[in-house]
Design a protein around this motif. Structure first.
Motif, PDB file in Angstrom:
ATOM      1  N   VAL A  27     -26.159  23.383 117.825  1.00  0.00           N
ATOM      2  CA  VAL A  27     -26.812  22.761 116.933  1.00  0.00           C
ATOM      3  C   VAL A  27     -26.178  21.447 117.161  1.00  0.00           C
ATOM      4  CG1 VAL A  27     -27.087  22.240 114.305  1.00  0.00           C
ATOM      5  CG2 VAL A  27     -26.754  24.689 115.459  1.00  0.00           C
ATOM      6  N   TRP A  28     -25.094  21.173 117.087  1.00  0.00           N
ATOM      7  CA  TRP A  28     -24.434  19.714 117.069  1.00  0.00           C
ATOM      8  C   TRP A  28     -24.883  19.053 118.457  1.00  0.00           C
ATOM      9  CZ3 TRP A  28     -20.168  18.349 120.557  1.00  0.00           C
ATOM     10  CH2 TRP A  28     -19.416  17.164 120.564  1.00  0.00           C
ATOM     11  N   LEU A  29     -24.894  19.659 119.604  1.00  0.00           N
ATOM     12  CA  LEU A  29     -25.385  18.783 120.819  1.00  0.00           C
ATOM     13  C   LEU A  29     -26.907  18.833 120.833  1.00  0.00           C
ATOM     14  CD1 LEU A  29     -23.668  20.907 123.481  1.00  0.00           C
ATOM     15  CD2 LEU A  29     -23.079  18.489 122.561  1.00  0.00           C
ATOM     16  N   GLY A  30     -27.626  19.610 120.019  1.00  0.00           N
ATOM     17  CA  GLY A  30     -29.212  19.346 119.757  1.00  0.00           C
ATOM     18  C   GLY A  30     -29.418  18.323 119.143  1.00  0.00           C
ATOM     19  N   LEU A 107     -26.109  25.165 105.025  1.00  0.00           N
ATOM     20  CA  LEU A 107     -26.757  23.871 104.758  1.00  0.00           C
ATOM     21  C   LEU A 107     -25.731  22.807 104.682  1.00  0.00           C
ATOM     22  CD1 LEU A 107     -29.614  24.516 102.009  1.00  0.00           C
ATOM     23  CD2 LEU A 107     -29.774  23.848 104.473  1.00  0.00           C
ATOM     24  N   GLY A 108     -24.449  23.051 104.177  1.00  0.00           N
ATOM     25  CA  GLY A 108     -23.487  22.188 104.181  1.00  0.00           C
ATOM     26  C   GLY A 108     -22.925  21.722 105.403  1.00  0.00           C
ATOM     27  N   ILE A 109     -22.803  22.861 106.313  1.00  0.00           N
ATOM     28  CA  ILE A 109     -22.244  22.843 107.615  1.00  0.00           C
ATOM     29  C   ILE A 109     -23.228  21.673 108.451  1.00  0.00           C
ATOM     30  CG2 ILE A 109     -21.855  24.128 109.732  1.00  0.00           C
ATOM     31  CD1 ILE A 109     -20.578  26.207 107.951  1.00  0.00           C
ATOM     32  N   LEU A 110     -24.831  22.410 108.311  1.00  0.00           N
ATOM     33  CA  LEU A 110     -25.622  21.502 109.011  1.00  0.00           C
ATOM     34  C   LEU A 110     -25.443  20.142 108.853  1.00  0.00           C
ATOM     35  CD1 LEU A 110     -28.188  21.410 110.846  1.00  0.00           C
ATOM     36  CD2 LEU A 110     -29.499  21.941 108.834  1.00  0.00           C
ATOM     37  N   TRP A 111     -25.211  19.448 107.536  1.00  0.00           N
ATOM     38  CA  TRP A 111     -25.016  18.212 107.131  1.00  0.00           C
ATOM     39  C   TRP A 111     -24.107  17.504 107.830  1.00  0.00           C
ATOM     40  CZ3 TRP A 111     -27.431  13.969 105.792  1.00  0.00           C
ATOM     41  CH2 TRP A 111     -26.549  13.076 105.200  1.00  0.00           C
ATOM     42  N   GLU A 112     -23.044  18.161 107.915  1.00  0.00           N
ATOM     43  CA  GLU A 112     -21.782  17.920 108.534  1.00  0.00           C
ATOM     44  C   GLU A 112     -22.058  17.511 110.042  1.00  0.00           C
ATOM     45  OE1 GLU A 112     -19.163  16.714 107.400  1.00  0.00           O
ATOM     46  OE2 GLU A 112     -19.543  16.998 105.117  1.00  0.00           O
ATOM     47  N   LEU A 113     -22.682  18.631 110.606  1.00  0.00           N
ATOM     48  CA  LEU A 113     -22.922  18.325 112.149  1.00  0.00           C
ATOM     49  C   LEU A 113     -23.901  17.359 112.264  1.00  0.00           C
ATOM     50  CD1 LEU A 113     -23.309  22.080 113.083  1.00  0.00           C
ATOM     51  CD2 LEU A 113     -21.684  20.717 113.655  1.00  0.00           C
ATOM     52  N   PRO A 118     -23.653  11.791 116.427  1.00  0.00           N
ATOM     53  CA  PRO A 118     -23.249  10.650 117.454  1.00  0.00           C
ATOM     54  C   PRO A 118     -22.288  10.869 118.647  1.00  0.00           C
ATOM     55  CG  PRO A 118     -23.861   9.564 115.365  1.00  0.00           C
ATOM     56  CD  PRO A 118     -23.638  11.413 115.175  1.00  0.00           C
ATOM     57  N   LEU A 119     -21.300  11.616 118.076  1.00  0.00           N
ATOM     58  CA  LEU A 119     -20.170  11.875 118.788  1.00  0.00           C
ATOM     59  C   LEU A 119     -20.436  12.683 120.284  1.00  0.00           C
ATOM     60  CD1 LEU A 119     -17.471  12.693 116.238  1.00  0.00           C
ATOM     61  CD2 LEU A 119     -17.858  10.527 117.450  1.00  0.00           C
ATOM     62  N   GLY A 120     -21.655  13.302 120.237  1.00  0.00           N
ATOM     63  CA  GLY A 120     -22.036  14.114 121.160  1.00  0.00           C
ATOM     64  C   GLY A 120     -23.144  13.541 122.550  1.00  0.00           C
TER      65      GLY A 120
END
Length: 203
Positions: A27-30, A107-113, A118-120
């Protein structure tokens, strides 16, 4: 079965939570691919809706039948009384409440990701920088994340069931299992190399 907590299928699906860190990384990389859309909440809505809604609705209406692995599942008439009592626990109010709590937590985790995306950017620099591709990857990763969180959380709730409550639970009706639970793939009489005792009283 003297101790329902020794049911192998419970532990197999509980172990599925180990997949979550990898799927969340997807998810983060996407989210790091391409230029973000001007309306950030639209991206979160797309990924969140695709990732949360299908699993939430499944667990709320027709919980995943944990007596399955990949694309095969145990036939209803091969389930023991204890296994059908476990299915009964999947339809309790507790599991539904946990389903809602987990959905909001994800949903909270998605917001943090999204904030950390930008770090990815450097990691995904070699991929085509199409935002639609990034959102698709994120949505798939988030769908898997929700699947491998919701099911183990339901399993944990079952494992925490007090023994006194377990003793008075009525086993789920065999004839209603297929219509009340979600299954995928092919029906078989046996999956794991363990002895399954069936009797007329379990139907």
């Amino acid at each position: 079965m003297n101790n329902f907590r020794s049911e192998p299928f419970l532990w197999i699906h509980l172990a599925g939570i180990a997949v979550v860190p990898l799927s969340l990384q997807l998810v983060w990389l996407g989210l790091a691919i391409g230029e973000p859309l001007p309306i950030f909440w639209l991206e979160l809505f797309i990924v969140g809706l695709f990732g949360i809604a299908p699993i939430f609705l499944m667990q709320w209406t027709k919980p995943f039948n944990i007596f399955s692995i990949l694309l095969i599942f145990l036939s209803s008439d091969s389930l023991t009384v204890e296994q059908r009592k476990i299915l009964k626990l999947l339809k309790t109010r507790n599991v539904r409440i946990l389903t809602v709590i987990v959905a909001f937590a994800m949903l909270g985790i998605l917001w943090e990701l999204y904030l950390l995306a930008p770090l990815g950017v450097i990691t995904v620099a070699t991929l085509p920088q199409w935002r639609i591709l990034g959102l698709f990857i994120s949505a798939i990763g988030f769908l898997l994340s929700n699947l491998f969180v919701q099911i183990p959380i339901a399993v944990i709730d079952i494992l925490l069931t007090p023994q006194q409550q377990w003793l008075i639970i009525e086993p789920y009706t065999t004839e209603k299992i297929i219509q009340d639970f979600t299954v995928f793939g092919f029906c078989v009489q046996k999956i794991l190399p363990i002895k399954v005792e069936c009797s007329s009283s379990s139907k």
